[in-house]
Write a protein that holds these residues in place. Structure first.
Motif, PDB file in Angstrom:
ATOM      1  N   HIS A 190      -8.488  -9.356   3.159  1.00  0.00           N
ATOM      2  CA  HIS A 190      -7.363 -10.160   4.098  1.00  0.00           C
ATOM      3  C   HIS A 190      -6.024  -9.900   3.477  1.00  0.00           C
ATOM      4  N   ASP A 191      -5.622  -9.845   2.269  1.00  0.00           N
ATOM      5  CA  ASP A 191      -4.221  -9.762   1.998  1.00  0.00           C
ATOM      6  C   ASP A 191      -3.910  -8.408   2.048  1.00  0.00           C
ATOM      7  N   ILE A 192      -4.697  -7.494   2.239  1.00  0.00           N
ATOM      8  CA  ILE A 192      -4.146  -6.104   2.499  1.00  0.00           C
ATOM      9  C   ILE A 192      -4.075  -5.881   3.955  1.00  0.00           C
ATOM     10  N   GLY A 199       4.019  -4.989   7.641  1.00  0.00           N
ATOM     11  CA  GLY A 199       4.872  -3.804   7.179  1.00  0.00           C
ATOM     12  C   GLY A 199       5.442  -3.639   5.727  1.00  0.00           C
ATOM     13  N   VAL A 200       4.587  -4.302   4.816  1.00  0.00           N
ATOM     14  CA  VAL A 200       4.877  -4.222   3.540  1.00  0.00           C
ATOM     15  C   VAL A 200       4.409  -2.902   2.779  1.00  0.00           C
ATOM     16  N   MET A 201       2.956  -2.589   3.459  1.00  0.00           N
ATOM     17  CA  MET A 201       2.443  -1.423   2.839  1.00  0.00           C
ATOM     18  C   MET A 201       1.645  -0.967   4.070  1.00  0.00           C
ATOM     19  N   ASN A 202       1.042   0.257   3.811  1.00  0.00           N
ATOM     20  CA  ASN A 202      -0.012   1.025   4.791  1.00  0.00           C
ATOM     21  C   ASN A 202      -1.304   0.951   3.965  1.00  0.00           C
ATOM     22  N   VAL A 264       9.419  -9.266  -0.093  1.00  0.00           N
ATOM     23  CA  VAL A 264       9.159  -9.536   1.172  1.00  0.00           C
ATOM     24  C   VAL A 264       8.130 -10.731   1.498  1.00  0.00           C
ATOM     25  N   CYS A 265       7.254 -10.672   0.799  1.00  0.00           N
ATOM     26  CA  CYS A 265       6.062 -11.615   0.730  1.00  0.00           C
ATOM     27  C   CYS A 265       6.550 -12.767  -0.061  1.00  0.00           C
TER      28      CYS A 265
END
Length: 334
Positions: A190-192, A199-202, A264-265
Motif C-alpha cells: 500500500h505504500d507503493i 507522483g513520487v514514483m511509478n 516529498v513524503c
C-alpha cells in the motif's frame, strides 16, 4: 442442559481447525478472570473489545506514511490495520488456523502507535529516557490505558501477538506469527500504491527483477506473497521462501530510498517532530495540566510515562490542536 452458542463454536473449532491452531477453549486466559460470554468465544470477544475501543477509532486520524495528504484515498493507520487484518485472515483460513484470534491481533497491533507515524515514534524514543516502542505501547493501551485505566482485559494470546508483531521474539501462536508477515505484505504494497498516487514514483521504477519475481502489480504481489507464505509455512513458523524473502527485502531497500526518505513524503516530518518535542517539554514541566487520567499515571508511574502515554494516544489532528493551544496566540487560529 443445552449447550450455549459459544460452546458449540468451541466444539466446531476442534472439528474444523488444524491441530496446529490455537483453540479459544484452550486460551491461557486473561489478566483478570471473567465469566465467559454465552455467544462469543474468547477471541471473538477480544476482537469486539478492540473494535469498540477509543484507541481503535483514533487510528483513522493517524498518519501511515504521508502526512496530511491532499486526497481521500491515502492510507491512514486505520486503513492499514484493516488491510493487515484482511491479509492475515486469508492466510489463517488457508492454513486452517484460528481466524478469530488472527483478526483480533491484527486489529489491535497498532493501537499504541504515535501521531505522525514512525516519525512520532522516533521522536518519543529519543525524548523519553526509557525509550518508546509502539508495539509495547499497544499492549499498554489494551492492558491499562483503555476504559479510563481499566484496560480491555484481553487474552494472553492476543496480547502476545500484539507485542511480537514487529521485531524480536516470535509470537508463541502461529496466528500471532501471521500478523508479523501480513503487516509487512500490507505496508510495502500500500505504500507503493500511495507513492504512485502522490507522483513520487511509478510502478515501472521498481527494479524489473523484483517485479518479475514478486508480481508486476500490487494485486499480483499481494497474491503471490500470500500464496508463498501458505506454501512455505511449516508446523513451527509462518514464513516466506528464502528467494521471496530476499526479493521482499530488495523491494524494501528500494522503497527506503524512493519513498521512506523522499522529501516529498517526509518533508513535513521535521515540523511534526518539533511540535511533539515542544508538547513533551511542556507537559514534562507541567504534568498537572494533562487530563485527569494522565495526572494519575504521573503520580503513580512518573511524569515521563504519563507524557508518553498522552502523546502516543493523540491523533495527528489532536496533537496539532494541543500545540496550537499551548504555543499559538488564540487570535491567530480563530
Amino acid at each position: 442442559m443445552d449447550k450455549c452458542i459459544r460452546q458449540i463454536s468451541e466444539e466446531n473449532e476442534k472439528k474444523i481447525l488444524s491441530p496446529l491452531a490455537c483453540l479459544s477453549s484452550q486460551s491461557k486466559g486473561r489478566l483478570r478472570e471473567e465469566t465467559e460470554c454465552d455467544i462469543r468465544t474468547a477471541f471473538q470477544r477480544d476482537r469486539d473489545r478492540i473494535i469498540h475501543s477509543q484507541s481503535f477509532r483514533r487510528l483513522k486520524h493517524k498518519t501511515q506514511v504521508f502526512l496530511a495528504p491532499s486526497g481521500d484515498h491515502y492510507r491512514t493507520r486505520l486503513t492499514h490495520t484493516l488491510e493487515v487484518s484482511q491479509i492475515a485472515r486469508t492466510i489463517a483460513r488457508a492454513l486452517q488456523l484460528n481466524e478469530d484470534l488472527t483478526e483480533a491481533i491484527a486489529l489491535g497491533h497498532d493501537l499504541g502507535h504515535t501521531p505522525f507515524g514512525h516519525a512520532g515514534e522516533r521522536a518519543l524514543a529519543q525524548l523519553s529516557p526509557n525509550g518508546f516502542k509502539h508495539y509495547e505501547q499497544s499492549v499498554r493501551v489494551v492492558d491499562i490505558l483503555e476504559k479510563d485505566g481499566k484496560g480491555l482485559n484481553l487474552t494472553d494470546e492476543v496480547r502476545n501477538g500484539i507485542l511480537c508483531h514487529t521485531i524480536g521474539e516470535d509470537a508463541y501462536t502461529l496466528e500471532g506469527q501471521i500478523i508479523r508477515i501480513a503487516d509487512k505484505i500490507a505496508y510495502i504494497n500500500h505504500d507503493i500504491d500511495d507513492a504512485i498516487r502522490a507522483g513520487v514514483m511509478n510502478e515501472e521504477d521498481i527494479p524489473l527483477d523484483i517485479r518479475m519475481g514478486l508480481g508486476m502489480t500490487k494485486s499480483e504481489r499481494i497474491n503471490n506473497m500470500v500464496l508463498n507464505v501458505i506454501a512455505n509455512t511449516d508446523d513451527k513458523k509462518i514464513l516466506m521462501s528464502d528467494d521471496f524473502w530476499e526479493l521482499f527485502n530488495d523491494l524494501h531497500d528500494f522503497m527506503f530510498v524512493a519513498v521512506y526518505k523522499n522529501p516529498v513524503c517526509k518533508g513535513e516530518e521535521v515540523k511534526a517532530v518539533a511540535m511533539l518535542e515542544q508538547i513533551y517539554e511542556h507537559y514534562s514541566k507541567r504534568p498537572e495540566e494533562m487530563p485527569e487520567q494522565y495526572v494519575g499515571i504521573a503520580e503513580k508511574e512518573g511524569v515521563d510515562r504519563a507524557v508518553c502515554d498522552y502523546i502516543a494516544g493523540m491523533s495527528d489532528n489532536y496533537s496539532v490542536k494541543v500545540f496550537n493551544q499551548l504555543y499559538v496566540p488564540k487570535f491567530w487560529i480563530e
